[in-house]
Design a protein around this motif. Structure first.
Motif, PDB file in Angstrom:
ATOM      1  N   ASN A   1       0.814  -1.219   0.000  1.00 58.28           N
ATOM      2  CA  ASN A   1       0.000   0.000   0.000  1.00 58.28           C
ATOM      3  C   ASN A   1       0.844   1.264   0.000  1.00 58.28           C
ATOM      4  OD1 ASN A   1      -2.424  -1.414   0.046  1.00 58.28           O
ATOM      5  ND2 ASN A   1      -2.464  -1.523   2.280  1.00 58.28           N
ATOM      6  N   GLU A   2       2.082   1.179   0.498  1.00 61.86           N
ATOM      7  CA  GLU A   2       2.930   2.359   0.575  1.00 61.86           C
ATOM      8  C   GLU A   2       3.641   2.657  -0.742  1.00 61.86           C
ATOM      9  OE1 GLU A   2       5.625   2.113   3.809  1.00 61.86           O
ATOM     10  OE2 GLU A   2       4.071   2.064   5.359  1.00 61.86           O
ATOM     11  N   THR A   3       3.587   1.730  -1.685  1.00 64.73           N
ATOM     12  CA  THR A   3       4.293   1.908  -2.943  1.00 64.73           C
ATOM     13  C   THR A   3       3.592   2.953  -3.812  1.00 64.73           C
ATOM     14  OG1 THR A   3       5.120  -0.366  -2.969  1.00 64.73           O
ATOM     15  CG2 THR A   3       5.052   0.780  -5.065  1.00 64.73           C
ATOM     16  N   ARG A   4       4.390   3.829  -4.420  1.00 64.54           N
ATOM     17  CA  ARG A   4       3.857   4.812  -5.360  1.00 64.54           C
ATOM     18  C   ARG A   4       3.819   4.199  -6.749  1.00 64.54           C
ATOM     19  NH1 ARG A   4       7.042  10.305  -5.087  1.00 64.54           N
ATOM     20  NH2 ARG A   4       5.504  10.751  -6.701  1.00 64.54           N
ATOM     21  N   ARG A   5       2.637   3.953  -7.262  1.00 61.96           N
ATOM     22  CA  ARG A   5       2.502   3.357  -8.596  1.00 61.96           C
ATOM     23  C   ARG A   5       2.926   4.332  -9.684  1.00 61.96           C
ATOM     24  NH1 ARG A   5      -0.772  -1.343  -8.537  1.00 61.96           N
ATOM     25  NH2 ARG A   5      -1.309  -1.053 -10.726  1.00 61.96           N
ATOM     26  N   GLY A   6       3.063   5.610  -9.327  1.00 66.87           N
ATOM     27  CA  GLY A   6       3.501   6.601 -10.299  1.00 66.87           C
ATOM     28  C   GLY A   6       5.009   6.720 -10.417  1.00 66.87           C
ATOM     29  N   SER A   7       5.754   5.974  -9.603  1.00 69.46           N
ATOM     30  CA  SER A   7       7.214   5.992  -9.710  1.00 69.46           C
ATOM     31  C   SER A   7       7.645   5.489 -11.086  1.00 69.46           C
ATOM     32  CB  SER A   7       7.840   5.117  -8.618  1.00 69.46           C
ATOM     33  OG  SER A   7       7.481   5.584  -7.332  1.00 69.46           O
ATOM     34  N   LEU A   8       8.686   6.097 -11.645  1.00 64.38           N
ATOM     35  CA  LEU A   8       9.110   5.778 -13.006  1.00 64.38           C
ATOM     36  C   LEU A   8       9.988   4.521 -13.029  1.00 64.38           C
ATOM     37  CD1 LEU A   8       9.925   9.334 -14.400  1.00 64.38           C
ATOM     38  CD2 LEU A   8       7.753   8.087 -14.369  1.00 64.38           C
ATOM     39  N   VAL A   9       9.883   3.772 -14.123  1.00 66.37           N
ATOM     40  CA  VAL A   9      10.597   2.504 -14.261  1.00 66.37           C
ATOM     41  C   VAL A   9      11.580   2.591 -15.421  1.00 66.37           C
ATOM     42  CG1 VAL A   9      10.358   0.025 -14.674  1.00 66.37           C
ATOM     43  CG2 VAL A   9       8.620   1.247 -13.349  1.00 66.37           C
TER      44      VAL A   9
END
Length: 372
Positions: free
Chosen positions: A121-129
């Motif tokens: 839940n703490e992960t930012r799905r908007g972080s770039l890969v």
């Protein structure tokens, strides 16, 4: 009396302060994760670039306000638990980038590697890969005059209006969605040049595994084929002279058809408005309409050749639809596509894709002719 008692209790709670607060010195705020093959027989190695509050306070004397924490293990979740044995808790709410090793994704399904990140839940799905052919953990150790590697990559990825040879930013949520739909896709590739990080083309993922890389020039053709270009400069040669065409505006359209035999046809049309920003022709005369029209035709012809070559590479060598033609097919023929989705890359490889571009030079700067 009851009201006074409640008010007194509430005031006491406020005076107690934040019961779950954490001292800033004990915070480890991760801004970048690099995931690679593990050491000492472990499956995974996670390198975390973490902001160090004490270094931030001494910013004037410290070049890089981060540290790298490396831990190996057989699962991401266990790696986090092992890391807790040697440092304060890691907070990932400020996470900016993920770097993944090509070797790791070549041997393991991508969705399994990111499974814990997606579930958390703490992960930012908007972080770039990003993908890396070299050791991604070592890349996090490269700083640009005090700029942490994670911040450098995050900032560089916003330069899509400046260069057409940069692949669009791709988030953790984007790749999770693509793998849930079981479609091929691409993500930006990172490399090191003269000790500096740079975006260097893109990496293609097919069937949840790393497939191959494409060059920055191929990314240019990708952007012109998909309409993802938002700006940038196209360089070309004509009659032994160098020219640069700067894109101001792009209009993109795809018409989708299907023949009686079931073969897909995609007609891609693109209109480019821009500036003749550089002209090395000693006989240049941009004040002459015929001269501009000649250059417009040259630009259009060169781009059509490049994009058609790229289409051929995608269909006959790579055999992967990373350009989203499956979306057009699913919209135009939803019932048929549901049956075709599982082997769409094969159908894409047999489709007819026609590409046409029209170029209009709207500006040529403050110099229009070279005197002899």
């Amino acid at each position: 009396m009851k009201k006074k008692a409640v008010l007194a209790l509430f005031s006491l709670i406020l005076l107690c302060g934040c019961w779950d607060s954490t001292n800033i010195e004990e915070l480890n705020m991760a801004i970048g994760f690099a995931v690679d093959k593990g050491d000492d027989g472990h499956k995974l190695k996670l390198s975390m670039q973490v902001l160090v509050p004490q270094k931030i306070e001494q910013e004037s004397s410290v070049k890089d306000p981060t540290k790298i924490i490396e831990t190996s293990g057989d699962s991401i979740h266990q790696i986090f638990r092992t890391t807790a044995l040697k440092t304060h808790r890691i907070f990932a709410q400020q996470l900016r980038v993920y770097l993944f090793s090509q070797d790791l994704i070549n041997e393991n399904n991508f969705d399994l590697v990111i499974n814990q990140f997606i579930r958390d839940n703490e992960t930012r799905r908007g972080s770039l890969v990003f993908m890396a052919s070299e050791k991604p953990g070592d890349m996090l150790k490269i700083n640009d005059d005090g700029q942490p590697a994670a911040s450098t990559l995050y900032d560089i990825s916003s330069n899509t209006k400046t260069t057409i040879r940069m692949f669009k930013p791709v988030s953790l949520g984007d790749i999770s969605s693509a793998m849930q739909n079981n479609v091929s896709f691409a993500i930006p590739k990172v490399s090191v040049s003269q000790g500096k990080l740079m975006l260097d083309g893109a990496s293609i993922i097919q069937n949840k595994r790393f497939l191959t890389n494409i060059s920055p020039l191929a990314v240019q053709s990708y952007n012109l084929l998909t309409g993802d270009a938002t700006g940038g400069v196209i360089e070309f040669q004509y009659e032994h002279s160098i020219y640069s065409f700067e894109i101001f505006k792009i209009k993109h359209n795809i018409d989708t058809h299907k023949t009686a035999s079931g073969k897909y046809e995609f007609d891609v049309s693109v209109e480019l408005d821009g500036r003749l920003s550089e002209d090395w022709n000693e006989r240049e005369n941009s004040f002459n309409e015929k001269y501009l029209q000649e250059i417009e035709k040259v630009v259009a012809h060169r781009l059509e050749e490049n994009v058609k070559d790229f289409i051929g590479e995608l269909q006959h060598e790579i055999k992967a639809d990373i350009c989203g033609f499956y979306q057009k097919a699913s919209i135009a023929y939803p019932k048929e596509f549901r049956k075709e989705a599982k082997h769409w890359d094969d159908i894409f490889s047999e489709s007819d894709i026609r590409y046409k571009v029209n170029v209009k030079i709207r500006d040529f700067g403050t110099k229009g002719a070279t005197q002899s």
